[in-house]
Scaffold this motif. Structure first.
Motif, PDB file in Angstrom:
ATOM      1  N   LEU A 159       0.833  -1.198   0.000  1.00 53.74           N
ATOM      2  CA  LEU A 159       0.000   0.000   0.000  1.00 53.74           C
ATOM      3  C   LEU A 159       0.868   1.248   0.000  1.00 53.74           C
ATOM      4  CD1 LEU A 159      -2.784  -1.118   2.446  1.00 53.74           C
ATOM      5  CD2 LEU A 159      -2.941  -0.810   0.006  1.00 53.74           C
ATOM      6  N   GLU A 160       1.985   1.196   0.755  1.00 54.75           N
ATOM      7  CA  GLU A 160       2.870   2.359   0.792  1.00 54.75           C
ATOM      8  C   GLU A 160       3.453   2.623  -0.596  1.00 54.75           C
ATOM      9  OE1 GLU A 160       6.163   1.996   3.473  1.00 54.75           O
ATOM     10  OE2 GLU A 160       7.109   3.711   2.490  1.00 54.75           O
ATOM     11  N   ALA A 161       3.931   1.522  -1.238  1.00 56.21           N
ATOM     12  CA  ALA A 161       4.519   1.673  -2.571  1.00 56.21           C
ATOM     13  C   ALA A 161       3.501   2.225  -3.540  1.00 56.21           C
ATOM     14  CB  ALA A 161       5.035   0.334  -3.065  1.00 56.21           C
ATOM     15  N   SER A 162       2.270   1.701  -3.460  1.00 58.75           N
ATOM     16  CA  SER A 162       1.236   2.133  -4.389  1.00 58.75           C
ATOM     17  C   SER A 162       0.906   3.600  -4.166  1.00 58.75           C
ATOM     18  CB  SER A 162       0.002   1.275  -4.226  1.00 58.75           C
ATOM     19  OG  SER A 162      -1.048   1.789  -4.964  1.00 58.75           O
ATOM     20  N   PHE A 163       0.902   4.015  -2.878  1.00 62.07           N
ATOM     21  CA  PHE A 163       0.594   5.411  -2.588  1.00 62.07           C
ATOM     22  C   PHE A 163       1.658   6.338  -3.170  1.00 62.07           C
ATOM     23  CE2 PHE A 163       0.598   9.133   0.247  1.00 62.07           C
ATOM     24  CZ  PHE A 163      -0.663   9.585  -0.030  1.00 62.07           C
ATOM     25  N   LYS A 164       2.917   5.939  -2.959  1.00 64.55           N
ATOM     26  CA  LYS A 164       4.026   6.728  -3.501  1.00 64.55           C
ATOM     27  C   LYS A 164       3.914   6.834  -5.028  1.00 64.55           C
ATOM     28  CE  LYS A 164       8.949   6.705  -2.390  1.00 64.55           C
ATOM     29  NZ  LYS A 164       9.962   5.815  -1.794  1.00 64.55           N
ATOM     30  N   TYR A 165       3.617   5.690  -5.648  1.00 65.03           N
ATOM     31  CA  TYR A 165       3.479   5.611  -7.097  1.00 65.03           C
ATOM     32  C   TYR A 165       2.339   6.519  -7.553  1.00 65.03           C
ATOM     33  CZ  TYR A 165       2.905   3.109 -11.574  1.00 65.03           C
ATOM     34  OH  TYR A 165       2.794   2.778 -12.881  1.00 65.03           O
ATOM     35  N   GLN A 166       1.219   6.507  -6.787  1.00 68.82           N
ATOM     36  CA  GLN A 166       0.080   7.326  -7.180  1.00 68.82           C
ATOM     37  C   GLN A 166       0.407   8.806  -7.105  1.00 68.82           C
ATOM     38  OE1 GLN A 166      -3.666   6.439  -5.226  1.00 68.82           O
ATOM     39  NE2 GLN A 166      -3.083   4.310  -5.268  1.00 68.82           N
ATOM     40  N   VAL A 167       1.117   9.211  -6.034  1.00 64.33           N
ATOM     41  CA  VAL A 167       1.427  10.627  -5.890  1.00 64.33           C
ATOM     42  C   VAL A 167       2.323  11.089  -7.035  1.00 64.33           C
ATOM     43  CG1 VAL A 167       2.614  12.306  -4.465  1.00 64.33           C
ATOM     44  CG2 VAL A 167       1.119  10.655  -3.415  1.00 64.33           C
ATOM     45  N   LEU A 168       3.395  10.307  -7.302  1.00 65.44           N
ATOM     46  CA  LEU A 168       4.311  10.719  -8.366  1.00 65.44           C
ATOM     47  C   LEU A 168       3.671  10.569  -9.740  1.00 65.44           C
ATOM     48  CD1 LEU A 168       7.615   9.516  -6.849  1.00 65.44           C
ATOM     49  CD2 LEU A 168       7.019  11.816  -7.451  1.00 65.44           C
ATOM     50  N   GLY A 169       2.852   9.518  -9.905  1.00 68.79           N
ATOM     51  CA  GLY A 169       2.134   9.348 -11.167  1.00 68.79           C
ATOM     52  C   GLY A 169       1.172  10.493 -11.394  1.00 68.79           C
ATOM     53  N   GLY A 170       0.504  10.930 -10.321  1.00 68.70           N
ATOM     54  CA  GLY A 170      -0.405  12.062 -10.443  1.00 68.70           C
ATOM     55  C   GLY A 170       0.341  13.324 -10.849  1.00 68.70           C
ATOM     56  N   MET A 171       1.529  13.515 -10.248  1.00 69.60           N
ATOM     57  CA  MET A 171       2.361  14.667 -10.622  1.00 69.60           C
ATOM     58  C   MET A 171       2.669  14.636 -12.112  1.00 69.60           C
ATOM     59  SD  MET A 171       3.770  16.650  -8.180  1.00 69.60           S
ATOM     60  CE  MET A 171       5.455  16.895  -8.670  1.00 69.60           C
ATOM     61  N   SER A 172       3.077  13.447 -12.590  1.00 67.63           N
ATOM     62  CA  SER A 172       3.476  13.361 -13.992  1.00 67.63           C
ATOM     63  C   SER A 172       2.275  13.603 -14.894  1.00 67.63           C
ATOM     64  CB  SER A 172       4.129  12.025 -14.288  1.00 67.63           C
ATOM     65  OG  SER A 172       3.166  11.045 -14.427  1.00 67.63           O
ATOM     66  N   SER A 173       1.095  13.084 -14.488  1.00 69.06           N
ATOM     67  CA  SER A 173      -0.083  13.313 -15.319  1.00 69.06           C
ATOM     68  C   SER A 173      -0.410  14.792 -15.386  1.00 69.06           C
ATOM     69  CB  SER A 173      -1.281  12.564 -14.752  1.00 69.06           C
ATOM     70  OG  SER A 173      -1.001  11.206 -14.697  1.00 69.06           O
ATOM     71  N   LEU A 174      -0.207  15.482 -14.253  1.00 69.25           N
ATOM     72  CA  LEU A 174      -0.454  16.922 -14.221  1.00 69.25           C
ATOM     73  C   LEU A 174       0.460  17.643 -15.213  1.00 69.25           C
ATOM     74  CD1 LEU A 174      -2.168  18.833 -12.443  1.00 69.25           C
ATOM     75  CD2 LEU A 174      -0.100  19.295 -11.185  1.00 69.25           C
ATOM     76  N   PHE A 175       1.753  17.278 -15.180  1.00 74.15           N
ATOM     77  CA  PHE A 175       2.704  17.881 -16.110  1.00 74.15           C
ATOM     78  C   PHE A 175       2.263  17.650 -17.548  1.00 74.15           C
ATOM     79  CE2 PHE A 175       6.397  17.524 -12.962  1.00 74.15           C
ATOM     80  CZ  PHE A 175       6.344  18.863 -12.687  1.00 74.15           C
ATOM     81  N   ILE A 176       1.900  16.393 -17.829  1.00 70.37           N
ATOM     82  CA  ILE A 176       1.573  16.043 -19.206  1.00 70.37           C
ATOM     83  C   ILE A 176       0.341  16.802 -19.672  1.00 70.37           C
ATOM     84  CG2 ILE A 176       0.831  14.150 -20.676  1.00 70.37           C
ATOM     85  CD1 ILE A 176       2.529  12.356 -18.782  1.00 70.37           C
ATOM     86  N   LEU A 177      -0.676  16.875 -18.793  1.00 73.44           N
ATOM     87  CA  LEU A 177      -1.905  17.572 -19.167  1.00 73.44           C
ATOM     88  C   LEU A 177      -1.610  19.046 -19.405  1.00 73.44           C
ATOM     89  CD1 LEU A 177      -4.775  16.841 -19.653  1.00 73.44           C
ATOM     90  CD2 LEU A 177      -5.321  17.504 -17.341  1.00 73.44           C
ATOM     91  N   LEU A 178      -0.755  19.632 -18.556  1.00 72.80           N
ATOM     92  CA  LEU A 178      -0.381  21.039 -18.732  1.00 72.80           C
ATOM     93  C   LEU A 178       0.333  21.229 -20.066  1.00 72.80           C
ATOM     94  CD1 LEU A 178      -0.273  23.829 -17.508  1.00 72.80           C
ATOM     95  CD2 LEU A 178       1.860  23.223 -16.408  1.00 72.80           C
ATOM     96  N   GLY A 179       1.246  20.298 -20.370  1.00 73.11           N
ATOM     97  CA  GLY A 179       1.981  20.387 -21.626  1.00 73.11           C
ATOM     98  C   GLY A 179       1.045  20.289 -22.813  1.00 73.11           C
ATOM     99  N   ILE A 180       0.085  19.353 -22.730  1.00 69.05           N
ATOM    100  CA  ILE A 180      -0.870  19.195 -23.836  1.00 69.05           C
ATOM    101  C   ILE A 180      -1.710  20.461 -23.977  1.00 69.05           C
ATOM    102  CG2 ILE A 180      -2.863  17.895 -24.616  1.00 69.05           C
ATOM    103  CD1 ILE A 180      -1.673  15.468 -23.286  1.00 69.05           C
ATOM    104  N   GLY A 181      -2.107  21.025 -22.834  1.00 66.96           N
ATOM    105  CA  GLY A 181      -2.892  22.253 -22.872  1.00 66.96           C
ATOM    106  C   GLY A 181      -2.129  23.379 -23.553  1.00 66.96           C
ATOM    107  N   LEU A 182      -0.844  23.516 -23.200  1.00 64.06           N
ATOM    108  CA  LEU A 182      -0.036  24.584 -23.811  1.00 64.06           C
ATOM    109  C   LEU A 182       0.103  24.375 -25.313  1.00 64.06           C
ATOM    110  CD1 LEU A 182       2.757  24.987 -21.146  1.00 64.06           C
ATOM    111  CD2 LEU A 182       0.968  26.608 -21.713  1.00 64.06           C
ATOM    112  N   LEU A 183       0.316  23.107 -25.698  1.00 68.12           N
ATOM    113  CA  LEU A 183       0.431  22.808 -27.132  1.00 68.12           C
ATOM    114  C   LEU A 183      -0.857  23.157 -27.853  1.00 68.12           C
ATOM    115  CD1 LEU A 183       2.142  19.399 -27.719  1.00 68.12           C
ATOM    116  CD2 LEU A 183       2.759  21.590 -28.644  1.00 68.12           C
ATOM    117  N   TYR A 184      -1.984  22.793 -27.231  1.00 67.94           N
ATOM    118  CA  TYR A 184      -3.281  23.048 -27.866  1.00 67.94           C
ATOM    119  C   TYR A 184      -3.500  24.544 -27.995  1.00 67.94           C
ATOM    120  CZ  TYR A 184      -8.219  22.500 -28.890  1.00 67.94           C
ATOM    121  OH  TYR A 184      -9.448  22.531 -29.495  1.00 67.94           O
TER     122      TYR A 184
END
Lengths: 514, 146
Positions: A159-184
């Motif tokens: 559960l700890e590993a999954s939580f860590k993964y979720q937090v960092l994965g969420g960060m990366s998704s945020l970056f990607i969505l922001l990047g896509i938004g800027l491109l659009y």
């Protein structure tokens, strides 16, 4: 031929929800059905490899071009996509087949197979999508189901590993969505081919460079390149073993490395700065990953750190190619370098998948992951020991195995391109890799005297048939893949994928058709 | 979980049917008015959740309810996928997500081809999924914490 494209998403999704429904009534349904559909998809991608010469384009919903504006969502299968599809579905099939025995001790098996199929569908979707927002959607599908799969054991560590993964994965998704938004915002389109056309005609603005940086950070997090690697060792070592082998073997490639390649070659124009950043990240991952790995005593954690290092090789190979292309250097050197990177990508999927399956087999029989407590398993588990030996030799680059050839190609390309330091580093990392896998072999499978297993009363025997089958299949592949250096084989499988990246500017024209 | 007072129960009894119908209205007018499958699905799930909150979960067999709602959820997605794949077969052109039904008159309830069908499938899916999440939390509270 276009008919086959949506099947790569529709079949695993249908399989996921069918096994969720029928699994309530027939307990064994999901177990068998998952393997069947993944075997089917492997066959389909093999068929496409031998038949497809020109890129296939499918416009979802049948919406044609409106003037020169692509309004449909595009699904594109070209050489690189097929290459990735083959890797995803092949490793997926073998992991699913391995799971048949391995997952019996877990409850809620049906949920496991449902999540497994959704993850495969997400990765296939990322690879065939020709539209940057759909890449994001499919990537989230794969990532979110992998969060759940990492936590599947529901113990404290998982559960700890999954939580860590979720937090960092969420960060990366945020970056990607922001990047896509800027491109659009700056190009007012989401279609990769169209974005590329507009960037080429309008030239570069600061906004595009900012979007590049953000996207590189986001997908770098997904690919676990070195400044962004913190989640990987925890997540990959605490997942159930077939899932570790899927995550390490396929997921970080399909939703991380593949998207980096696709975007930075085919969408943005290749520039010297970005190629330099990618090469440096690759080199850092390659060197630091292996230095972190060699001190580990947890067998799956050691393998997870090696994933970072080996992905560094892939990114390094491709990065050198990018540097050469950006400087308008010798194209044959760039081709060689990118071919080495992509070849190593396939090889890494095979041998790292196999090593995680081996670790899973050891854990299945003994329940121990600490190498200090293991030892002398080679007599009792001959299949596991011998397949693990071949995978270890393959990852550390011993001649007849596939890892040797891909590393050799990368090193030769680095020398030809004039990056002598990088080639020396690649050799050096390979030697440390060999050292750490000698450690794995010695403390896990040989070294009978210090074995504490006998005294602790755990009876060890060979693992069941399905697990053996997957391991032997992958071990054979470790040798068979070295055939890829023979030109006639290479031209069928590897060359179309390399061509897509080397002739980066052609992508836009072939997909849009004008 | 225990229920609430008579006043709350009576008001919920009167309201939840209307809320449910409103959710259905939002779903089937998805192609004409704002809203659609997702919004309507949330409203439908809301009416169920309101009932459970006011009357309490002591009368419910939670596990059985959860199985039912997750079954509905999976079959709704499967329906969606089947309609999408039918586009490949019926359209004759092999196009994924092809709108193979006649379009009808703009503004009429029965128009826009298969889009209302997608909306209904999404509505079922969202309603069942949110209810499943709510029931899973209830099960966790009732069984695991004890």
């Amino acid at each position: 031929m276009d008919l086959y494209i949506p099947l790569f998403v529709a079949v695993p999704l249908g399989g996921a929800f069918l096994s969720a429904i029928i699994g309530h009534f027939l307990k064994r349904f999901g177990r068998i059905f998952t393997s069947v559909i993944l075997a089917f998809l492997t066959g389909l991608s093999l068929f496409l490899i031998f038949t497809v010469r020109e890129p296939l384009v499918l416009k979802v919903g049948g919406w044609e071009l409106l003037g020169k504006i692509p309004i449909a969502i595009y699904m594109v299968i070209d050489g690189l996509s097929i290459y990735m599809l083959l890797i995803i579905n092949l490793i997926g099939f073998l992991s699913a087949f391995y799971s048949i025995s391995y997952m019996k001790k877990f409850t809620a098996e049906n949920n496991y197979y449902t999540l497994f199929c959704i993850m495969t569908a997400g990765m296939n979707g990322v690879v065939i999508s020709g539209d940057i927002f759909n890449i994001y959607v499919f990537m989230e599908m794969a990532a979110i189901s992998s969060y759940a799969l990492v936590a599947f054991g529901i113990e404290k560590e998982e559960l700890e590993a999954s939580f860590k993964y979720q937090v960092l994965g969420g960060m990366s998704s945020l970056f990607i969505l922001l990047g896509i938004g800027l491109l659009y915002w700056s190009t007012s389109t989401l279609n990769i081919a169209d974005v590329s056309r507009i960037i080429f005609s309008n030239g570069k603005s600061e906004l595009i460079i900012f979007a590049q940086v953000i996207l590189l950070a986001g997908f770098g997090l997904k690919a676990a390149m070195i400044p962004f690697h913190a989640w990987l060792p925890d997540a990959h070592s605490s997942a159930p073993s077939p899932i570790s082998s899927m995550l390490s073997g396929v997921l970080i490639k399909a939703i991380g490395a593949y998207v980096i390649l696709r975007l930075f070659f085919n969408m943005f124009a290749i520039t010297y700065d970005v190629s330099l950043v990618i090469t440096i990240i690759g080199t850092l991952s390659m060197v630091t990953g292996v230095l972190l790995a060699i001190g580990q005593w947890d067998i799956k954690r050691l393998l997870a750190y090696h994933s970072i290092s080996q992905m560094g090789y892939v990114i390094l190979g491709v990065g050198i190619g990018m540097l050469v292309l950006a400087k308008n250097g010798d194209r044959s050197v760039a081709t060689l370098s990118i071919a080495g990177g992509l070849f190593h990508l396939f090889n890494h999927a095979v041998f790292k998948g196999l090593l995680f399956l081996n670790a899973g087999a050891v854990e299945y029989e003994t329940g121990i992951r600490d190498m200090k407590k293991l030892g002398g398993l080679s007599e009792k588990m001959p299949v596991t020991a011998s397949t693990s030996l071949s995978a270890s030799m393959s990852i550390s680059g011993i001649p007849p195995f596939n890892g040797f050839f891909s590393k050799l190609i990368i090193i030769i390309a680095a020398i030809q391109a004039g990056y002598y330091v990088l080639s020396i580093l690649a050799v050096f990392v390979s030697i440390i890799t060999l050292a750490s896998f000698l450690k794995v072999q010695r403390f896990t499978f040989f070294n009978k005297k210090s074995s504490g297993l006998e005294s602790s009363g755990i009876s060890v025997r060979e693992v069941p048939f399905t697990m053996c089958f997957s391991m032997i299949f992958l071990a054979v592949l470790c040798i068979v893949l070295s055939l890829m250096i023979i030109p006639s084989v290479r031209e069928i499988i590897l060359t179309p994928a390399v061509d897509v990246l080397v002739n980066a500017g052609k992508y836009s024209a072939t997909v849009l058709g004008y | 979980m225990k229920g609430m007072t008579v006043i709350v129960k009576k008001v919920t009894e009167l309201m939840c049917g209307v809320i449910f119908l409103y959710g259905i209205y939002i779903i089937i007018h998805g192609h004409l008015t704002p809203g659609g499958g997702f919004a309507g699905g949330v409203i439908i799930a809301g009416s169920f959740i309101l009932l459970i909150l006011s009357f309490g979960s002591d009368f419910l067999a939670l596990k059985k309810e959860e199985t039912g709602s997750s079954l509905i959820e999976s079959s709704a997605i499967l329906t969606f996928l089947i309609i999408a794949v039918l586009g490949m077969i019926i359209g004759g052109t092999g196009v994924f997500f092809k709108n193979f039904l006649p379009g009808g008159t703009i503004g009429k309830l029965i128009s826009a081809g298969v889009i209302p069908l997608y909306n209904i499938a999404i509505g079922m899916e969202v309603a069942a999924a949110i209810l499943t999440i709510f029931l899973a939390l209830l099960i966790y509270k009732d069984e695991v914490l004890k």
